[in-house]
Scaffold this motif. Structure first.
Motif, PDB file in Angstrom:
ATOM      1  N   MET A   1      67.120  28.847  44.885  1.00 58.33           N
ATOM      2  CA  MET A   1      66.210  28.460  44.099  1.00 58.33           C
ATOM      3  C   MET A   1      66.002  29.569  42.823  1.00 58.33           C
ATOM      4  N   THR A   2      66.588  30.611  43.188  1.00 55.33           N
ATOM      5  CA  THR A   2      66.761  31.533  42.208  1.00 55.33           C
ATOM      6  C   THR A   2      67.479  31.454  40.955  1.00 55.33           C
ATOM      7  N   ALA A   3      68.387  30.855  40.989  1.00 52.77           N
ATOM      8  CA  ALA A   3      69.575  30.478  40.023  1.00 52.77           C
ATOM      9  C   ALA A   3      69.034  29.457  39.074  1.00 52.77           C
ATOM     10  N   PHE A   4      68.226  28.522  39.768  1.00 50.52           N
ATOM     11  CA  PHE A   4      67.699  27.475  39.342  1.00 50.52           C
ATOM     12  C   PHE A   4      66.416  27.693  38.262  1.00 50.52           C
ATOM     13  N   ALA A   5      65.514  28.412  38.978  1.00 50.76           N
ATOM     14  CA  ALA A   5      64.340  29.035  38.349  1.00 50.76           C
ATOM     15  C   ALA A   5      64.469  29.938  37.211  1.00 50.76           C
ATOM     16  N   THR A   6      65.691  30.557  37.234  1.00 46.48           N
ATOM     17  CA  THR A   6      65.887  31.579  35.877  1.00 46.48           C
ATOM     18  C   THR A   6      66.214  30.771  34.856  1.00 46.48           C
ATOM     19  N   ARG A   7      66.685  29.589  34.745  1.00 42.39           N
ATOM     20  CA  ARG A   7      66.796  28.978  33.389  1.00 42.39           C
ATOM     21  C   ARG A   7      65.644  27.956  33.169  1.00 42.39           C
ATOM     22  N   LEU A   8      64.673  28.125  33.667  1.00 38.58           N
ATOM     23  CA  LEU A   8      63.506  27.415  33.298  1.00 38.58           C
ATOM     24  C   LEU A   8      62.420  28.159  32.455  1.00 38.58           C
ATOM     25  N   THR A   9      61.924  27.352  31.157  1.00 32.71           N
ATOM     26  CA  THR A   9      60.807  28.055  30.454  1.00 32.71           C
ATOM     27  C   THR A   9      59.717  27.966  31.210  1.00 32.71           C
ATOM     28  N   ASP A  10      58.580  28.609  30.432  1.00 33.71           N
ATOM     29  CA  ASP A  10      57.237  28.448  30.917  1.00 33.71           C
ATOM     30  C   ASP A  10      56.517  27.069  31.020  1.00 33.71           C
ATOM     31  N   THR A  11      57.143  26.404  29.818  1.00 35.41           N
ATOM     32  CA  THR A  11      56.547  24.894  29.899  1.00 35.41           C
ATOM     33  C   THR A  11      57.249  23.861  31.152  1.00 35.41           C
ATOM     34  N   GLU A  12      58.516  24.256  31.387  1.00 34.09           N
ATOM     35  CA  GLU A  12      59.277  23.563  32.432  1.00 34.09           C
ATOM     36  C   GLU A  12      58.627  23.904  33.862  1.00 34.09           C
ATOM     37  N   ILE A  13      58.303  25.154  33.841  1.00 33.70           N
ATOM     38  CA  ILE A  13      57.818  25.773  35.256  1.00 33.70           C
ATOM     39  C   ILE A  13      56.503  24.981  35.459  1.00 33.70           C
ATOM     40  N   GLU A  14      55.575  24.977  34.403  1.00 32.09           N
ATOM     41  CA  GLU A  14      54.261  24.148  34.548  1.00 32.09           C
ATOM     42  C   GLU A  14      54.374  22.808  34.920  1.00 32.09           C
ATOM     43  N   ASP A  15      55.440  22.056  34.262  1.00 34.15           N
ATOM     44  CA  ASP A  15      55.666  20.719  34.457  1.00 34.15           C
ATOM     45  C   ASP A  15      56.153  20.512  36.036  1.00 34.15           C
ATOM     46  N   LEU A  16      57.024  21.199  36.636  1.00 38.29           N
ATOM     47  CA  LEU A  16      57.577  21.348  37.814  1.00 38.29           C
ATOM     48  C   LEU A  16      56.447  21.583  38.785  1.00 38.29           C
ATOM     49  N   ALA A  17      55.513  22.628  38.548  1.00 40.53           N
ATOM     50  CA  ALA A  17      54.393  23.050  39.560  1.00 40.53           C
ATOM     51  C   ALA A  17      53.711  22.001  39.586  1.00 40.53           C
ATOM     52  N   ARG A  18      53.113  21.120  38.355  1.00 38.84           N
ATOM     53  CA  ARG A  18      52.327  20.097  38.378  1.00 38.84           C
ATOM     54  C   ARG A  18      52.916  18.927  39.064  1.00 38.84           C
ATOM     55  N   ARG A  19      54.119  18.507  38.915  1.00 36.80           N
ATOM     56  CA  ARG A  19      54.926  17.464  39.556  1.00 36.80           C
ATOM     57  C   ARG A  19      54.964  17.621  41.306  1.00 36.80           C
ATOM     58  N   ARG A  20      55.108  18.799  41.667  1.00 39.52           N
ATOM     59  CA  ARG A  20      55.163  19.182  43.051  1.00 39.52           C
ATOM     60  C   ARG A  20      53.621  19.105  43.602  1.00 39.52           C
ATOM     61  N   ALA A  21      52.860  19.587  42.912  1.00 40.80           N
ATOM     62  CA  ALA A  21      51.281  19.248  43.439  1.00 40.80           C
ATOM     63  C   ALA A  21      50.937  18.075  43.583  1.00 40.80           C
ATOM     64  N   ARG A  22      51.272  17.099  42.476  1.00 41.60           N
ATOM     65  CA  ARG A  22      50.795  15.935  42.572  1.00 41.60           C
ATOM     66  C   ARG A  22      51.717  15.157  43.706  1.00 41.60           C
ATOM     67  N   ALA A  23      52.732  15.544  44.068  1.00 47.50           N
ATOM     68  CA  ALA A  23      53.815  14.936  45.036  1.00 47.50           C
ATOM     69  C   ALA A  23      52.912  15.063  46.612  1.00 47.50           C
ATOM     70  N   ARG A  24      52.372  16.500  46.432  1.00 48.02           N
ATOM     71  CA  ARG A  24      51.699  16.677  48.029  1.00 48.02           C
ATOM     72  C   ARG A  24      50.475  15.881  47.926  1.00 48.02           C
ATOM     73  N   ILE A  25      49.592  15.895  46.931  1.00 45.56           N
ATOM     74  CA  ILE A  25      48.586  14.973  46.727  1.00 45.56           C
ATOM     75  C   ILE A  25      48.876  13.596  47.228  1.00 45.56           C
ATOM     76  N   GLY A  26      49.750  12.970  46.814  1.00 48.25           N
ATOM     77  CA  GLY A  26      50.131  11.784  47.044  1.00 48.25           C
ATOM     78  C   GLY A  26      50.347  11.623  48.425  1.00 48.25           C
ATOM     79  N   TRP A  27      51.066  12.436  49.063  1.00 45.01           N
ATOM     80  CA  TRP A  27      51.469  12.441  50.690  1.00 45.01           C
ATOM     81  C   TRP A  27      50.160  12.552  51.332  1.00 45.01           C
ATOM     82  N   LEU A  28      49.297  13.376  51.007  1.00 43.60           N
ATOM     83  CA  LEU A  28      47.843  13.342  51.561  1.00 43.60           C
ATOM     84  C   LEU A  28      47.067  12.286  51.518  1.00 43.60           C
ATOM     85  N   THR A  29      47.235  11.574  50.333  1.00 41.93           N
ATOM     86  CA  THR A  29      46.646  10.174  50.210  1.00 41.93           C
ATOM     87  C   THR A  29      47.169   9.302  51.180  1.00 41.93           C
ATOM     88  N   HIS A  30      48.639   9.179  51.161  1.00 38.62           N
ATOM     89  CA  HIS A  30      49.352   8.426  52.096  1.00 38.62           C
ATOM     90  C   HIS A  30      48.892   8.441  53.500  1.00 38.62           C
TER      91      HIS A  30
END
Length: 101
Positions: A1-30
């Motif tokens: 994960m370190t190599a992947f995360a080193t290439r991410l900008t702040d905006t990309e990190i924010e988008d990825l974090a939001r996407r992952r959080a929404r996926a967890r909320i989706g599973w909880l709803t399911h």
């Protein structure tokens, strides 16, 4: 994960974090809907004098789908307090693994 995360900008990190959080909320709803539907089916069966058949083919199939959804959330893993907390947690994890250079 370190190599992947080193290439991410702040905006990309924010988008990825939001996407992952929404996926967890989706599973909880399911999972909540799965539980609610099966409790309702059990109550209907008991009210009609039948033993609830909670482990039929439909329940197994839906349970398998729920399990696969959970696995995808764990492996790949808006606007509510829970989502905001999950986004903050994901952002912190991603930033912790980012190379400062």
């Amino acid at each position: 994960m370190t190599a992947f995360a080193t290439r991410l900008t702040d905006t990309e990190i924010e988008d990825l974090a939001r996407r992952r959080a929404r996926a967890r909320i989706g599973w909880l709803t399911h999972a909540f809907v799965f539980l609610a539907v099966h409790l309702l089916l059990a109550a209907i069966a008991l009210a009609s004098g039948h033993a609830p058949r909670l482990f039929g083919v439909g329940t197994l199939a839906w349970g398998f789908g729920l399990a696969m959804h959970g696995v995808s959330v764990l492996v790949h893993g808006s606007g509510t307090a829970l989502v905001d907390r999950l986004v903050a947690r994901e952002r912190a994890r991603l930033l912790a693994h980012r190379d400062p250079w």
